[in-house]
Scaffold this motif. Structure first.
Motif, short mmCIF file in Angstrom:
data_model
loop_
_atom_site.label_atom_id
_atom_site.label_comp_id
_atom_site.label_asym_id
_atom_site.label_seq_id
_atom_site.Cartn_x
_atom_site.Cartn_y
_atom_site.Cartn_z
N UNK A 47 -4.23 -4.55 -1.52
CA UNK A 47 -3.72 -3.39 -0.77
C UNK A 47 -2.92 -2.50 -1.69
N UNK A 48 -2.21 -3.13 -2.62
CA UNK A 48 -1.41 -2.40 -3.61
C UNK A 48 -2.33 -1.75 -4.64
N UNK A 49 -3.21 -2.54 -5.20
CA UNK A 49 -4.08 -2.05 -6.28
C UNK A 49 -5.07 -0.99 -5.77
N UNK A 50 -5.66 -1.25 -4.61
CA UNK A 50 -6.71 -0.35 -4.11
C UNK A 50 -6.13 0.97 -3.61
N UNK A 51 -4.84 0.95 -3.22
CA UNK A 51 -4.21 2.22 -2.86
C UNK A 51 -4.28 3.16 -4.06
N UNK A 52 -4.10 2.60 -5.25
CA UNK A 52 -4.16 3.41 -6.47
C UNK A 52 -5.61 3.73 -6.85
N UNK A 53 -6.47 2.71 -6.76
CA UNK A 53 -7.88 2.93 -7.13
C UNK A 53 -8.49 4.00 -6.22
N UNK A 110 0.83 -1.21 0.00
CA UNK A 110 0.00 0.00 0.00
C UNK A 110 0.87 1.26 0.00
N UNK A 111 1.89 1.25 0.87
CA UNK A 111 2.74 2.44 0.99
C UNK A 111 3.46 2.74 -0.32
N UNK A 112 3.81 1.67 -1.06
CA UNK A 112 4.52 1.84 -2.33
C UNK A 112 3.74 2.78 -3.24
N UNK A 113 2.43 2.55 -3.34
CA UNK A 113 1.60 3.40 -4.19
C UNK A 113 1.36 4.76 -3.53
N UNK A 145 1.97 3.01 -15.13
CA UNK A 145 0.59 2.61 -14.86
C UNK A 145 -0.05 3.53 -13.83
N UNK A 146 0.73 3.83 -12.79
CA UNK A 146 0.19 4.70 -11.73
C UNK A 146 -0.17 6.06 -12.33
N UNK A 147 0.74 6.58 -13.12
CA UNK A 147 0.52 7.88 -13.77
C UNK A 147 -0.73 7.89 -14.61
N UNK A 176 8.31 10.61 -6.23
CA UNK A 176 6.95 10.21 -6.60
C UNK A 176 6.79 10.28 -8.11
N UNK A 177 5.58 10.01 -8.60
CA UNK A 177 5.45 9.90 -10.06
C UNK A 177 5.63 11.23 -10.77
N UNK A 178 5.65 12.32 -10.03
CA UNK A 178 5.90 13.61 -10.68
C UNK A 178 7.35 14.07 -10.54
N UNK A 179 8.19 13.17 -10.00
CA UNK A 179 9.60 13.50 -9.91
C UNK A 179 9.99 14.30 -8.68
#
Lengths: 808, 808
Positions: free
Chosen positions: A152-158, A17-20, A193-195, A53-56
């Motif tokens: 936990x990983x996927x839903x952190x993003x969703x 979860x924290x990864x996302x 993918x996250x982006x 993070x994904x924005x650098x």
């Protein structure tokens, strides 16, 4: 960062979860609380390492003085337009409630990641259930529940994608310990993918809503009776739209990753008669059990609730099979005094509305039950009992109707809420290799097992799962590692009941724990033993010998403590035992396994210096030469049995209740044996003789100046100083130590420092304050060698003498 | 202590509850929060005065740094065996939640008295609804709701008696402001009665459960997954028994006092078809409305919920008439994202269980609605609308079916949840005398009215009720006092819509508020007027003149400000206006009334010294000589109309939304006009010209050294300093003040201190820092007298000139 090139990782739910969360936020306001701490700690570590993070950008991590402050920081940072998150659980979440009402009322996009945990009521508990998130269901936050490490990983993003689109803040939660601390193999999301799920337009919209001196406005005013009500109703449309938004995001996620999720995910027979409604990790157990029951001809199903708030009646009714006759709603929480637990109430309200709207022709029979409070096990056997209950008639005259407001997983012999279940019911586990490891907290067993899972998960096509049962006493308490490996993703959020492999890292556990109850016929038993393959048999208690013979176990020994000593590892046996596991389990070819273990050692210990790495390498190399199979005799020879964990003269409560917990049978305690209001007799700790230290203090009377510092400094009252008339000594046992008192004018007075070795944790403080105390090795082997040394041999008699003769 | 010898008192709900709470406790841990503060303040005052509880001890009052600390203190004091309470509301209650779970889990007897209040969401609100207590319904506390001042008194005792018997802690709550601040006449409990309900045996049992070093035990441990679940289930029996205990206590209370209460109290037709379920003060309104509707042949009823937790399904089903066809559950709270508000869910769960258990033959049609958030009015007209909704068919094709999840009392033009209602529907009010008083916050109107109610309530057989509508801006804002008198107990927790008597304490309100909308035909209108009975008519705006004529009002004037000035009361007109009320209303014989007013003055002001008392006495005596009836002409002559509260050039939001609130029409604002997330344009305060100060600063340019201190010190930006080229002055309006700037080398530069008199609050700070500022009386009369003084006459033009000409 855990992801390897293939974007496969073997990590726990917190890290997943924290990864996302780290990648999609700019500010994390944190305060650590078990079991969520890892998320905050990882974010802190990643930020310190400059990971972006994904924005650098490198997110700011702000640790506050409590969760009250963390929530205020989140609220404030959000109002500056920063993407902001926090991680919490239990009382921590409660301290956030006031800010949460405001964050929701102000329609602010954020996700709080919660490793859901019990609340302190009759007692504190650090373990997992849904009491904390349920206490937050009134706040207006959306609630999205993950049931597994992958989720936990996927839903952190969703959740993050949905909150930015809906402006409704989210609690994204998963079961504390069961998911937060379960290590499992999962597909990791790439930054791309996250982006893709977080388009800039929504971030810009969030920014635009920030308080900003360049275009000032005010938010957070006071409203009076004339307009507050109207103000509160302005948000309705946002809530109405949120379920659709979440479902859309889930669809987009599916198209990108192939992993499909629904708000209410039905699984089971299309024409199911009996359906369980459940949220969180328990859903996986129900789903697998329903599958098995349906294969046997039953008509069962399960609705796994993902989006609990806003609760979409329409989506729920769509998910429910029209054939359903009876429903059990399982809540992992308890609200005393309510008409039922929260999800039970939600399902009833939904069904009645479905009926009133004409969407349902009739009302299914509905019962509600509690399960899994504070990480209480929730197994296929319990699921079957619930389905069996649903098969009973709704009404009957003989009491055989369905029980409402039931509990499952305990024996409630007071208000008789519990359902019976047959623990012997297990699912087909044949595709798994299951292994159990019995170690001591802080002895390295868990760390080594985590490495083993990573080695297997990330270097083979096998899926791996690891779960670690700790005592909340942590260091020095028993830990049991539960490892599963198999060809398919492992959906089994419950403990191993029948292992292929059991390793016992502490020889004295053979006398204390009925480990071999958990091994399959023909399984492998690995024992860290001070006795070699010839000697060991005679030192095993009778019940262990019998189990080995009856279950036809393959039995191996290694003197890991000696190997550790000889390779300079001074008592650290984890790498050695891990090497044995790989050698015996055959999950990986031996050479590859050894190479991988060494790689893991390199990774784990390199920051401790090259010498530690080298010692570990040496230990690995020396291990296999010292691993021996034991030739199992045809007959058990020992008559020694399990040690009683407390003496017979302990008080009733200690013998009947505390002792059950100490021996690992606390789950069997019925409700009647628990104090009603969390009140316990005091001083029961003294009956728990943990015997966890290999090194214990020995008094050297000739060096002692009788200052008492050693007794003063010992945190566990292991060393006690007494003076007494020398006349008492005539009854003293052999080897009882005594010295003339170091004070003039009392020639008849003697002085003794007595060591209560069973309470010693080996913390070293006594020897640090005094040269008259030395440490003596009293490992099993050492004690045997020292059998003629009366100080150790007669320690128990000496203590008894001191207590009975001198203290009375 | 308010009780007189007859044990009748006329006090507010806070005092009614605190009176009992103080007497049955030994420790009160407090932290003040509106609207509960009065309870804590009274307890503090009583303790300081040495007033004793029923056991002859003076309770300890402990004020903490926040409600978090207060809850911890309560928890700790309870564990010492002390009878302990606290008083709180809103966010304060939220800060207590963690301790509340523990107090409940430990089965500890205590009562928290809560003046229930909104939670801060899109905006803070200090007003009343059930959001706070609903956020605490998960804690395991029992919840007992009072609906009136009498009940706040009675239930404080019933809750205490029940908690000691059941060991379940209680929240005793009542509607913030509506009950906490309503003054009503009630029967007081004597100490003997209170004692009778709290037998020593239960106090001893509570004491015995205390932590005590003489017989040590431990409470508040950590529990692990093995036993926490069982521990949590030990309390079930206690909750199961609680409803019965509360009902028993209510029976005993009835036998003692004659006042009958039930857990779920049904009132209405025995064969009712349409039933409303409601909790708190709104129940009184529903009950009275149902009575009226039933008299007109309808079949309606109401269940007033008293014991909300534990919610007893059995008692609820017993209370519900078997004939019911449709039910509306009214919740005074909102939980966005839930399947429905909490009590709606509870009722649905109860009905379904009743059906499943065979206690109900069929499910009535049930709808849920929200009302009264943040003290939004809840009137008989709204109740009628809900009953009308219940008469609609459950299903229809033309959309005319019953609306679920409705709101009542607002116009929701966004998500269309609101029911229409006809504000013209009122109950028969003929047995009441109703009076309205329009005053300014802190001008003494409310205090005098409270005295009037006490005088009438405690000296006649009449029942009295007073409610005071404040703005949360408090001092300087408009306050409206609503007073009712009648021969029977007054159950009318809503504002007066048609008064017999209206007093206007500020003449300029005639231009700002449509007061006479609220007066009955033939009513009495009392006006504090600087104009005498001959002059006044021509100074009244046209709409006031018209209303007086059309409604055939008796109209009286007094120059109370002058009477106050002449008797040394310097602007305090409250006593004078109160005297007029008694003179005109005829509730008491004039002489008795005057004697009582003087007694009240003695009581209220004696601590301020004999001279203040004397001045008041003089004012009373001078009043009647200055009170005149106005001869009402046959025709309205004035063409002046209501002042617009904001200028036409104000921004849209200010004209359309803010102005509605400022003019007292905020209730009419639809949902669409409110910002969705509590975001407002900033700087709107400047459009609100309150004009509340009689004395405003005047600049004396010849004395001014241009230091700017006056502008700096003014908290409301009333005084603004500017310099500018003298050339601008050619366009200056008559009387625009200007001075050469006090600096060498700028002969062409001029300086002005301009006074924005409408923003002045008369705080005096400017004159305190500077002798070049003087205060000028600009009461209506003074302004008229000063019409030739250009400084005041042209103030508006001057300000406009300064702004338009100089600031651009």
């Amino acid at each position: 960062m855990p992801a390897n090139k293939k974007m496969i990782a073997t990590i726990d739910g917190n890290e997943a979860a924290a990864y996302v969360a780290y990648r999609v936020n700019e500010v994390c306001a944190i305060y650590p609380i078990t079991p969520s701490s890892t998320m905050a700690e990882l974010a802190d570590e990643w930020s310190a390492k400059g990971i972006k993070n994904i924005w650098g950008n490198v997110p700011d991590i702000i640790e506050m003085q409590s969760e009250g402050g963390a929530a205020g920081t989140v609220h404030g940072a959000l109002q500056t337009g920063s993407l902001t998150t926090t991680f919490t659980a239990s009382q921590g979440l409660m301290l956030m409630l006031p800010n949460m009402y405001k964050i929701a009322g102000e329609l602010t996009a954020t996700v709080f990641h919660v490793a859901a945990r019990s609340l302190a009521a009759q007692a504190l508990s650090i373990f997992g259930d849904h009491q904390d998130v349920m206490a937050a269901r009134t706040t207006g936050f959306a609630m999205l529940a993950s049931a597994s490490v992958q989720e936990a990983h996927d839903f952190a993003l969703i959740a993050q994608a949905a909150t930015l689109r809906s402006r409704i803040p989210f609690i994204h939660f998963f079961d504390g310990f069961r998911t937060s601390h379960e290590v499992n193999k999962l597909a990791m999301l790439s930054d791309e993918q996250i982006k893709k799920m977080i388009p800039d337009e929504f971030v810009f919209a969030h920014r635009k809503r920030a308080l900003n001196p360049d275009h000032p406005f005010i938010r957070g005013t006071a409203q009076n009776p004339d307009v507050y009500f109207q103000g509160r109703e302005t948000v309705n449309g946002f809530y109405d739209r949120t379920p659709g938004i979440v479902q859309d995001v889930m669809h987009a996620f599916e198209q990108m990753t192939g992993r499909k999720y629904e708000l209410f995910e039905y699984s089971g027979a299309a024409d199911a008669k009996h359906v369980i409604i459940i949220m969180g990790s328990g859903g996986e157990t129900v789903e697998e059990t329903a599958k098995a029951l349906n294969l046997a001809g039953e008509k069962t199903g399960v609705i796994k609730v993902r989006l609990y708030r806003p609760f979409s009646t329409a989506h729920f009714l769509d998910a429910l099979p029209a054939t359903v006759q009876s429903i059990a709603v399982l809540d992992r929480t308890k609200e005393s005094g309510a008409t039922g637990e929260p999800m039970y109430q939600d399902v009833l309200a939904t069904l009645v509305e479905g009926l009133q709207q004409g969407r349902l022709r009739s009302l299914p029979h509905v019962i509600g039950g509690r399960y899994g409070l504070s990480s209480k096990e929730f197994t296929p056997a319990m699921v079957k009992a619930v389905y069996d209950e649903l098969k009973k008639p709704a009404h009957s005259t003989n009491g055989e109707q369905q029980k409402n407001h039931f509990t499952i997983g305990i024996n409630d012999d007071v208000t008789h809420t519990s359902l019976d279940y047959d623990p012997a019911f297990v699912l087909d586990e044949s595709e798994w290799r299951q292994a159990l490891f019995f170690g001591l907290g802080a002895d390295g067993t868990v760390g080594a097992n985590k490495n083993s899972i990573k080695i297997i998960g990330e270097n083979t096509d096998l899926y791996a799962q690891g779960y670690f049962v700790y005592d909340s006493k942590k260091s020095g308490a028993r830990t049991v590692s539960h490892l599963r490996f198999g060809p398919h993703p492992i959906h089994a959020p419950y403990l191993i009941s029948k292992a292929d492999f059991i390793a016992c890292h502490q020889f004295n556990f053979t006398e204390k724990v009925e480990m071999l109850d958990f091994i399959k016929k023909g399984g492998t038993f690995l024992l860290n033993s001070p006795y070699d393959k010839e000697e060991v048999w005679s030192h095993l208690p009778g019940h262990v010998q019998k189990a080995i013979i009856e279950k036809q176990l393959k039995c191996y020994v290694i003197d890991a403590t000696a190997v550790a000593r000889d390779t300079g590892m001074s008592g650290r046996i984890n790498t050695i035992m891990q090497t044995c596991f790989f050698a015996l389990s055959g999950v990986l070819p031996k050479d590859e396994a050894i190479a991988q273990i060494k790689q893991a050692i390199q990774k784990t210990y390199s920051k401790k210096g090259a010498s530690v790495v080298d010692q570990n390498f040496k230990a690995v190399d020396a291990t296999l030469a010292h691993l021996y199979e034991v030739t199992v005799p045809a007959k058990a020879t020992s008559h020694s049995e399990m040690q009683s964990v407390v003496p017979d003269h302990a008080p009733d409560f200690v013998r009947n209740t505390t002792a059950m917990m100490l021996s690992g049978h606390g789950d069997d305690l019925p409700v009647s044996s628990m104090p009603q209001d969390g009140t316990y007799p005091s001083g029961t700790t003294r009956w728990e003789k943990r015997n966890i230290s290999d090194l214990v203090p020995v008094w050297q009377p000739d060096l002692c100046i009788q200052c008492g510092n050693c007794a003063f400094v010992c945190p566990h009252s292991v060393i006690r100083a007494k003076f007494y008339n020398s006349g008492f000594l005539k009854d003293a046992p052999e080897g009882f130590q005594s010295a003339p008192i170091n004070a003039r004018g009392f020639p008849e007075t003697k002085y003794t420092l007595q060591v209560y070795a069973e309470d010693c944790t080996g913390c070293n403080l006594c020897v640090e304050v005094c040269p008259a105390i030395s440490l003596t090795d009293r490992t099993v082997k050492a004690i045997n060698m020292a059998e003629k040394e009366p100080i150790l041999k007669h320690a128990k008699e000496n203590i008894t003498f001191l207590k009975v003769a001198l203290e009375q």
